[in-house]
Design a protein around this motif. Structure first.
Motif, PDB file in Angstrom:
ATOM      1  N   ARG A  43       0.804  -1.225   0.000  1.00  0.00           N
ATOM      2  CA  ARG A  43       0.000   0.000   0.000  1.00  0.00           C
ATOM      3  C   ARG A  43       0.831   1.266   0.000  1.00  0.00           C
ATOM      4  N   VAL A  44       2.001   1.229   0.609  1.00  0.00           N
ATOM      5  CA  VAL A  44       2.704   2.508   0.797  1.00  0.00           C
ATOM      6  C   VAL A  44       4.088   2.608   0.144  1.00  0.00           C
ATOM      7  N   CYS A  45       4.644   1.478  -0.317  1.00  0.00           N
ATOM      8  CA  CYS A  45       6.023   1.572  -0.824  1.00  0.00           C
ATOM      9  C   CYS A  45       6.081   2.256  -2.190  1.00  0.00           C
ATOM     10  N   TYR A  75       8.514  -0.838  23.608  1.00  0.00           N
ATOM     11  CA  TYR A  75       8.046   0.347  24.339  1.00  0.00           C
ATOM     12  C   TYR A  75       7.643   1.423  23.343  1.00  0.00           C
ATOM     13  N   GLU A  76       6.453   1.966  23.515  1.00  0.00           N
ATOM     14  CA  GLU A  76       5.954   3.000  22.610  1.00  0.00           C
ATOM     15  C   GLU A  76       5.515   4.230  23.421  1.00  0.00           C
ATOM     16  N   ALA A  77       5.981   5.392  22.994  1.00  0.00           N
ATOM     17  CA  ALA A  77       5.655   6.635  23.700  1.00  0.00           C
ATOM     18  C   ALA A  77       4.170   6.996  23.579  1.00  0.00           C
ATOM     19  N   PHE A 129      -7.487   6.233   4.718  1.00  0.00           N
ATOM     20  CA  PHE A 129      -7.896   5.990   3.331  1.00  0.00           C
ATOM     21  C   PHE A 129      -6.764   5.392   2.504  1.00  0.00           C
ATOM     22  N   ARG A 130      -5.535   5.464   3.016  1.00  0.00           N
ATOM     23  CA  ARG A 130      -4.404   4.891   2.270  1.00  0.00           C
ATOM     24  C   ARG A 130      -3.919   3.593   2.914  1.00  0.00           C
ATOM     25  N   LEU A 131      -3.869   3.570   4.223  1.00  0.00           N
ATOM     26  CA  LEU A 131      -3.432   2.371   4.933  1.00  0.00           C
ATOM     27  C   LEU A 131      -4.415   2.134   6.079  1.00  0.00           C
ATOM     28  N   GLY A 156      15.893   2.339  10.956  1.00  0.00           N
ATOM     29  CA  GLY A 156      14.743   3.128  10.514  1.00  0.00           C
ATOM     30  C   GLY A 156      15.112   4.598  10.452  1.00  0.00           C
ATOM     31  N   ASP A 157      14.109   5.447  10.577  1.00  0.00           N
ATOM     32  CA  ASP A 157      14.304   6.891  10.379  1.00  0.00           C
ATOM     33  C   ASP A 157      15.257   7.526  11.383  1.00  0.00           C
ATOM     34  N   ILE A 158      15.429   6.937  12.560  1.00  0.00           N
ATOM     35  CA  ILE A 158      16.336   7.544  13.541  1.00  0.00           C
ATOM     36  C   ILE A 158      17.786   7.412  13.062  1.00  0.00           C
TER      37      ILE A 158
END
Ligand SMILES: Cc1cc2nc3c(=O)[nH]c(=O)nc-3n(C[C@H](O)[C@H](O)[C@H](O)COP(=O)(O)OP(=O)(O)OC[C@H]3O[C@@H](n4cnc5c(N)ncnc54)[C@H](O)[C@@H]3O)c2cc1C
Length: 384
Positions: free
Chosen positions: A5-7, A89-91, A106-108, A352-354
């Motif tokens: 869906r997003v790549c 762990y998620e903030a 609507f996209r994912l 990832g992005d970090i």
């Protein structure tokens, strides 16, 4: 299912399809993967199939993951299957990172992300929400809790602004704030308390996926005019080709070769217009794209009542600030060995992005998998 869906398939798998060499359209690998994963998910649901953990012997070691976006989730999935006890762990109060708070329904659809998370839960991954590592629990406390390895996947959730006059007026916000309010906090839905400004003339500044998501969200929130304001031309836009097409089909206006230089407000301090500088394309820059050059004197004033700034993100500074011994690049990313994803601290890996700055879902997932393989190899070596 997420990647289908997003790549940006046109730049990734499809660009390497052998059919390209035969001057034929590439195999739609993303759509095929999406079909297979959707089929599997619906089959599980329709037949009430119980998800069970893989038959793998536990090795007694404990792993902590910081952040539940695609990097953290793919890492967790691989580590649990290798026999580790894994806690993510998620903030925030939802698991999924940008897949939940950024990319719109609507996209994912959330059911797709939830199905992946349910699969991990069934494998035995433990999720702790509302927990900010570096604040709620420190790095030292993670050690006291007995973790043998830590994977940092805290993303690049710090929005950038342009630093132009008037950017603090009411009605100007980052795409992160706008999308989080709507996607995560339910703003705009009946019965929800979170407020969100609804504009009649909405300008979204930028040309990436986040900008497309914001502008299409603005249309769904009822704006009469929703426009993309982008300083290069349509060809240089970093957004997925499909997202641009969808935005065009939905009636989004594209003001290309335009750059905002100042915002103007009414007497209450609410944005009412923006001054834009018309641009033309010059020589290619370091990114290989032709760089935008201002056309002297070509400045216009355009009426707007909501502006969403989507000109990029910076790495989340929480972990770099909380662990001063960690080597950080000038861009604020965590420095890792490219193969092992291991940081300057022996038990911290990151991906990832970090590590990359704002990148893509599939790159984040790949980092998670590489880090899992490398951490497992290292921990098994220490065990012997
Ligand atoms: C609106 C939007 C649209 C996008 N569209 C696409 C697209 O179409 N295709 C594509 O490939 N990419 C897209 N991207 C980029 C893609 O989503 C990111 O590259 C990807 O999500 C990065 O994954 P990640 O796991 O590194 O981080 P994230 O998904 O950002 O997840 C990081 C998580 O860590 C949590 N966290 C941070 N610090 C801490 C802490 N100290 N303690 C605990 N938790 C913490 C955050 O709350 C967050 O949930 C989009 C991004 C946005 C914002």
């Amino acid at each position: 299912a997420v990647c289908g869906r997003v790549c940006p398939q046109e730049k990734q798998c499809e660009s390497r399809c052998i059919y390209n060499k035969m001057k034929k359209p590439p195999v739609a690998i993303g759509y095929l993967e999406r079909f297979a994963a959707d089929f599997e998910r619906e089959n599980i649901k329709a037949n009430n199939i119980e998800l069970r953990p893989s038959a793998v012997e536990k090795n007694g070691m404990n792993i902590a993951v910081v952040g539940s976006g695609p990097a953290g989730l793919s890492f967790a999935g691989d580590m649990i299957k290798k026999g580790y006890n894994v806690t993510v762990y998620e903030a925030l109060h939802e698991i999924g990172g940008v897949l939940k708070y950024g990319i719109p329904e609507f996209r994912l659809p959330n059911v797709v992300v939830e199905a992946e998370i349910d699969g991990l839960r069934a494998e035995g991954v433990n999720f702790v929400k509302d927990c900010v590592i570096g604040k709620t629990i420190s790095y030292d406390q993670l050690h006291q809790l007995g973790y043998d390895g830590i994977f940092v996947a805290s993303g690049a959730g710090l929005p950038r602004f342009m630093g132009i006059p008037g950017e603090n007026f009411i009605g100007i916000m980052s795409a992160n704030e706008y999308l989080t309010r709507i996607n995560l906090m339910g703003a705009g839905r009946p019965g929800e308390d979170t407020p969100v400004l609804k504009g009649n003339r909405v300008a979204v500044i930028g040309g990436g996926n986040t900008a497309m998501d914001s502008v299409r969200t603005a249309l769904r929130q009822g704006s009469k005019t929703a426009m993309i304001v982008y300083r290069r031309s349509l060809e240089e836009m970093p957004a997925r080709v499909e997202e641009v097409h969808h935005a065009q089909e939905e009636g989004v206006e594209f003001m290309t070769l335009c750059n905002p230089i100042e915002y103007l407000a009414d007497e209450k301090g609410r944005v009412r217009a923006m001054k834009v500088q018309r641009m033309e394309l010059g020589e290619p820059d370091a990114s290989g794209r032709r760089s935008p050059v201002p056309i002297e004197g070509a400045i216009e004033e355009i009426e707007v009542d909501l502006v969403i700034v989507s000109v990029g993100v910076s790495p989340n500074p929480l972990i770099p600030n909380a662990i001063p011994e960690l080597e950080i690049s000038r861009r604020g990313t965590i420095v890792v060995n490219e193969e092992s994803m291991r940081s300057s601290i022996y038990d911290i890996y990151a991906g990832g992005d970090i590590v990359r700055g704002g990148a893509t879902v599939i790159l984040a997932m790949g980092d998670g998998r590489r880090a899992a393989a490398a951490m497992d190899k290292e921990l098994m070596k220490q065990e012997k």
